[in-house]
Design an enzyme around this catalytic site. Structure first.
Site, PDB file in Angstrom:
ATOM      1  N   TRP A 242     -22.747  13.862   8.424  1.00  0.00           N
ATOM      2  CA  TRP A 242     -21.622  13.562   7.534  1.00  0.00           C
ATOM      3  C   TRP A 242     -21.690  14.390   6.254  1.00  0.00           C
ATOM      4  CZ3 TRP A 242     -17.764  11.251   9.669  1.00  0.00           C
ATOM      5  CH2 TRP A 242     -17.942  10.272  10.640  1.00  0.00           C
TER       6      TRP A 242
ATOM      7  N   LYS B 147     -17.361  15.311   9.500  1.00  0.00           N
ATOM      8  CA  LYS B 147     -18.518  15.265  10.393  1.00  0.00           C
ATOM      9  C   LYS B 147     -18.743  16.644  10.984  1.00  0.00           C
ATOM     10  CE  LYS B 147     -20.819  12.092  13.500  1.00  0.00           C
ATOM     11  NZ  LYS B 147     -20.707  10.818  14.267  1.00  0.00           N
TER      12      LYS B 147
ATOM     13  N   GLU C  43      -5.138  -4.578  -1.498  1.00  0.00           N
ATOM     14  CA  GLU C  43      -5.546  -5.747  -0.715  1.00  0.00           C
ATOM     15  C   GLU C  43      -6.478  -6.667  -1.483  1.00  0.00           C
ATOM     16  OE1 GLU C  43      -4.830  -2.311   2.203  1.00  0.00           O
ATOM     17  OE2 GLU C  43      -5.679  -2.603   0.207  1.00  0.00           O
TER      18      GLU C  43
ATOM     19  N   THR D  40       0.854  -1.183   0.000  1.00  0.00           N
ATOM     20  CA  THR D  40       0.000   0.000   0.000  1.00  0.00           C
ATOM     21  C   THR D  40       0.896   1.240   0.000  1.00  0.00           C
ATOM     22  OG1 THR D  40      -0.088   0.166   2.416  1.00  0.00           O
ATOM     23  CG2 THR D  40      -1.707  -1.269   1.350  1.00  0.00           C
TER      24      THR D  40
END
Length: 527
Positions: free
Chosen positions: A434, A429, A320, A172
């Site tokens: 959100w 937030k 992944e 990653t």
């Protein structure tokens, strides 16, 4: 009672034999940094892949040892993709766009033994080489050729691999901490190739009559699986080396009759700008579809390419997940009107066969597939990582029942098509509600004067967090914060609009072209 089918192992050597048997005369094209072109065939690449596997073994590489590459897109890099795993070794593409400190950490953690590299990368390699376990560097232009000369293709012997053995390794980009290693088995690689081929065949009709030009680098998540997919189908492929700028890609596309290409959204936004500015220069009548991913595709990119007769198929995936894991679109969307199709093409699509998805909200409940409820995406399937390499502290990235927690926040439509709303770490937030940074970014980038936009959260005493937009304008263009706020206001409630607009010449990006929001937060969120 068990079936009586053969216990046939799904491995890269099987793919290598297919390439040799069926596609030996299919052309592969390399564009070099000086603008010249050279040509080879799958047959030549397969022969040299055998030679590479035998030469590495003669040099002293043993089964399971890691062989790193430090190369741009090229037919030689494809040799390594086929040859290294076919020797029973593990291919580990390194990202030339990373910092030397990150490369030192990754190569050392992976325990790479040798490195195959382009000579142009030598100055960067010398900055980290002595901090790794790498014993030898083979440069493509000279010492790599000398390595190949130590063996012949006929010396390669199929190692009779177990399909569960490691074939490739990826890391990653480390946007949330130290880079983490993912080890892909041969079984995962081959099933992913079959699944990707199935869905791309359904979504865009990709087949061996196509001409593919990868605009995604082969060090980025196994090149999104395209090196193995193209080899499996025998597709003519055009490699553009280190150059992924609009002029290079458009020139190669026209000269070689490219029908399908790939790349992150930033590449296509630049190409759209070039096409809009100079439409008379480029005949893209043969270019049918582009595959895009690595970051959510803005709707303005979909419509911008459509104006030039080019469709978009979005690929969603992660390191992944052996990269691409969702590409297809539901049939009812494909048969819908133009606006509905554009909306759907800006979504991430349905998952590839045998990959299951679900979303979980903040309270731990599974979200309904209603296109409205949002939650963190969890995934499981035959090419999804079950753990990170040598990183037991990361076990919490998987649920107790074995699903991988992606960190992407999604809604899932009744058709099963998912739409990434944000990353969990990038959601804003405000006042307990959100705000999607991705939605704001997409709308800002629809402004004709905006090239790129990233939205981050900054702390706020009253509301907790508030959005800040960081914007790159097109060259020579001007626009005020109030103009941008007015432009996006019709699409959002007032409380979602950014409190501030910051203008920069360039947005920082990761080594694979994603916005590096951590850097932006450090620069602007505490201003």
């Amino acid at each position: 009672m068990y079936g009586l089918t053969m216990d046939y192992q799904l491995t890269v050597p099987a793919l290598l034999r297919r390439v040799e048997s069926h596609f030996g005369n299919v052309e592969l094209v390399d564009r070099h940094p000086d603008g010249s072109y050279s040509r080879t065939t799958y047959g030549d690449v397969a022969s040299r892949a055998r030679q590479l596997a035998a030469a590495l073994e003669r040099w002293g590489i043993r089964r399971g040892d890691r062989v790193a590459t430090f190369c741009w897109n090229s037919s030689t890099h494809l040799e390594a993709y086929l040859g290294v795993p076919s020797g029973g070794f593990v291919l580990h593409p390194l990202n030339p766009r990373l910092h030397a400190d990150d490369l030192a950490y990754i190569a050392s953690h992976a325990q790479d033994r040798v490195l195959i590299a382009d000579r142009a990368a030598q100055p960067l390699i010398e900055q980290f080489l002595d901090r790794t376990s790498i014993e030898e560097v083979f440069y493509i232009e000279d010492s790599y050729q000398e390595l190949l000369a130590t063996a012949s293709p006929e010396e390669w012997v199929d190692p009779q691999l177990d399909e569960r053995e490691a074939g490739t390794m990826s890391y990653t980009t480390g946007t949330t901490g130290a880079p983490k290693g993912v080890v892909h088995s041969h079984r995962a690689l081959m099933l992913h190739t079959l699944g990707l081929g199935t869905c791309l065949g359904s979504a865009v009709g990709i087949n061996r009559n196509d001409v593919l030009m990868p605009g995604v680098s082969m060090y980025h998540g196994n090149g999104w699986g395209l090196p193995y997919l193209a080899s499996m189908l025998g597709i003519k492929t055009v490699f553009t080396g280190p150059r992924l700028d609009p002029h290079t890609m458009l020139e190669a596309s026209v000269l070689e009759g490219v029908t399908v290409s790939s790349g992150v959204p930033t590449i296509w936004l630049g190409i759209i700008d070039e096409l809009d500015s100079h439409p008379e220069r480029w005949d893209l009548s043969q270019l049918r579809t582009v595959l895009s991913g690595g970051a959510p595709v803005p709707r303005c990119m979909v419509t911008g390419l459509a104006n030039h007769g080019v469709g978009v198929c979005q690929i969603w995936g992660m390191t992944e997940l052996t990269c691409g894991t969702a590409v297809d679109l539901p049939l009812d969307v494909l048969e819908g009107d133009e606006d509905a199709r554009f909306d759907a093409e800006a979504e991430q699509g349905i998952s590839l066969p045998m990959v299951e998805i679900r979303g979980r909200d903040d309270d731990g409940n599974l979200i309904p597939w209603d296109g409205t409820a949002i939650g963190e995406l969890e995934v499981r399937g035959p090419w999804v990582a079950g753990s990170y390499y040598d990183a037991p502290e990361t076990a919490a990235s998987w649920t107790e029942d074995g699903w991988f927690k992606t960190g992407d926040v999604v809604c899932i439509h009744p058709s099963g098509s998912m739409q990434v709303v944000d990353r969990t770490k990038d959601l804003i937030k405000s006042g307990g509600l959100w705000i999607s940074s991705v939605a704001l970014e997409n709308q800002l980038m629809a402004h004709p004067n905006v090239v790129e936009a990233a939205v981050i959260a900054e702390p706020h005493d009253k509301w907790g967090e508030r959005p800040v937009a960081v914007v790159v304008l097109a060259e020579g263009r001007k626009v005020s914060p109030s103009d941008l706020r007015d432009f996006i206001a019709p699409h959002f409630p007032r409380w979602c609009l950014p409190d501030r607009f910051e203008f920069v010449e360039e947005l920082p990006k990761t080594g694979v072209g994603k916005f590096l929001k951590r850097t932006l937060r450090e620069q602007f969120a505490t201003a």
